[in-house]
Design a protein around this motif. Structure first.
Motif, mmCIF file in Angstrom:
data_model
loop_
_atom_site.group_PDB
_atom_site.id
_atom_site.type_symbol
_atom_site.label_atom_id
_atom_site.label_comp_id
_atom_site.label_asym_id
_atom_site.label_seq_id
_atom_site.Cartn_x
_atom_site.Cartn_y
_atom_site.Cartn_z
ATOM 1 N N PRO A 74 -12.626 -4.037 -24.937
ATOM 2 C CA PRO A 74 -13.009 -2.656 -25.253
ATOM 3 C C PRO A 74 -11.921 -1.965 -26.085
ATOM 4 C CG PRO A 74 -13.359 -3.120 -22.927
ATOM 5 C CD PRO A 74 -12.625 -4.292 -23.499
ATOM 6 N N THR A 76 -11.156 1.169 -26.285
ATOM 7 C CA THR A 76 -10.374 2.170 -25.568
ATOM 8 C C THR A 76 -9.282 1.537 -24.710
ATOM 9 O OG1 THR A 76 -12.023 2.222 -23.803
ATOM 10 C CG2 THR A 76 -12.222 3.865 -25.548
ATOM 11 N N SER A 77 -9.540 0.366 -24.164
ATOM 12 C CA SER A 77 -8.506 -0.336 -23.393
ATOM 13 C C SER A 77 -7.345 -0.721 -24.290
ATOM 14 C CB SER A 77 -9.082 -1.602 -22.752
ATOM 15 O OG SER A 77 -10.126 -1.296 -21.891
ATOM 16 N N THR A 80 -5.429 2.476 -25.428
ATOM 17 C CA THR A 80 -4.631 3.052 -24.346
ATOM 18 C C THR A 80 -3.373 2.228 -24.107
ATOM 19 O OG1 THR A 80 -6.625 3.927 -23.316
ATOM 20 C CG2 THR A 80 -4.665 3.784 -21.934
ATOM 21 N N TYR A 81 -3.506 0.925 -24.103
ATOM 22 C CA TYR A 81 -2.347 0.054 -23.905
ATOM 23 C C TYR A 81 -1.340 0.233 -25.038
ATOM 24 C CZ TYR A 81 0.538 -4.087 -23.631
ATOM 25 O OH TYR A 81 1.613 -4.931 -23.579
ATOM 26 N N SER A 118 -6.504 8.830 -25.337
ATOM 27 C CA SER A 118 -6.947 7.436 -25.169
ATOM 28 C C SER A 118 -7.279 7.146 -23.713
ATOM 29 C CB SER A 118 -5.867 6.471 -25.651
ATOM 30 O OG SER A 118 -5.626 6.621 -27.009
ATOM 31 N N PHE A 119 -6.452 7.668 -22.809
ATOM 32 C CA PHE A 119 -6.716 7.434 -21.390
ATOM 33 C C PHE A 119 -7.986 8.143 -20.940
ATOM 34 C CE2 PHE A 119 -6.208 8.270 -16.847
ATOM 35 C CZ PHE A 119 -6.085 6.970 -16.396
ATOM 36 N N LEU A 121 -10.590 8.655 -22.800
ATOM 37 C CA LEU A 121 -11.677 7.814 -23.313
ATOM 38 C C LEU A 121 -11.866 6.573 -22.450
ATOM 39 C CD1 LEU A 121 -10.837 8.081 -27.090
ATOM 40 C CD2 LEU A 121 -12.991 8.793 -26.032
ATOM 41 N N TYR A 122 -10.767 5.975 -22.052
ATOM 42 C CA TYR A 122 -10.819 4.770 -21.207
ATOM 43 C C TYR A 122 -11.470 5.102 -19.869
ATOM 44 C CZ TYR A 122 -9.123 1.067 -18.134
ATOM 45 O OH TYR A 122 -9.044 0.063 -17.214
ATOM 46 N N ARG A 123 -11.055 6.214 -19.281
ATOM 47 C CA ARG A 123 -11.606 6.620 -17.988
ATOM 48 C C ARG A 123 -13.093 6.930 -18.094
ATOM 49 N NH1 ARG A 123 -9.207 11.890 -16.288
ATOM 50 N NH2 ARG A 123 -10.844 12.545 -17.689
ATOM 51 N N GLU A 125 -15.145 5.647 -20.227
ATOM 52 C CA GLU A 125 -15.851 4.401 -20.468
ATOM 53 C C GLU A 125 -16.101 3.627 -19.183
ATOM 54 O OE1 GLU A 125 -14.243 0.612 -22.525
ATOM 55 O OE2 GLU A 125 -15.010 1.912 -24.116
ATOM 56 N N LEU A 126 -15.202 3.783 -18.198
ATOM 57 C CA LEU A 126 -15.374 3.090 -16.923
ATOM 58 C C LEU A 126 -16.486 3.666 -16.080
ATOM 59 C CD1 LEU A 126 -11.674 2.485 -15.823
ATOM 60 C CD2 LEU A 126 -13.283 0.860 -16.804
#
Length: 127
Positions: A74, A76-77, A80-81, A118-119, A121-123, A125-126
């Protein structure tokens, strides 16, 4: 303005712009001792931080603009990393250097903004 009204694409573009602003701060004064100053590009592995920020912002911008990316993970992952690595680079520099100037603080602000978006967006997406 309600931040919940901002779309994911707008957040991606916002994080990509924050990464671009971080790259610009690399060319500003990071350390100043009297009349002598040094930019972020005068220290060690600045080009690695720039490359990481460029990739993080690039994948987010590409995803927001609906370009097809050959990634199996993904976006976003990955963003974020990579954004966390940029923040880590700036924090290590801040703790290692004395007489910091405005460029280092702006770099910290923009890298934290990119990581925060980014975080989010990642959150999202989960869910």
């Amino acid at each position: 303005m309600d931040f919940r009204e901002i779309t994911a694409k707008q957040k991606m573009l916002g994080a990509a712009i924050a990464q671009l602003l971080f790259i610009i701060t690399l060319f500003l004064k990071w350390v100043a001792i009297g009349p002598i100053s040094a930019s972020g590009t005068d220290f060690g592995a600045w080009w690695i931080a720039m490359l990481i920020a460029l990739v993080a912002g690039g994948v987010l911008a590409a995803e927001a603009l609906e370009f097809e990316l050959p990634l199996r993970i993904p976006v976003t992952s990955l963003a974020t990393y990579l954004s966390s690595l940029v923040v880590f680079y700036v924090i290590i520099f801040i703790f290692a250097a004395d007489n910091l100037s405005y460029g280092a603080w702006l770099a910290l602000i923009f890298s934290l903004v990119a990581l925060g978006i980014s975080f989010m967006l990642y959150r999202d997406e989960l869910r």
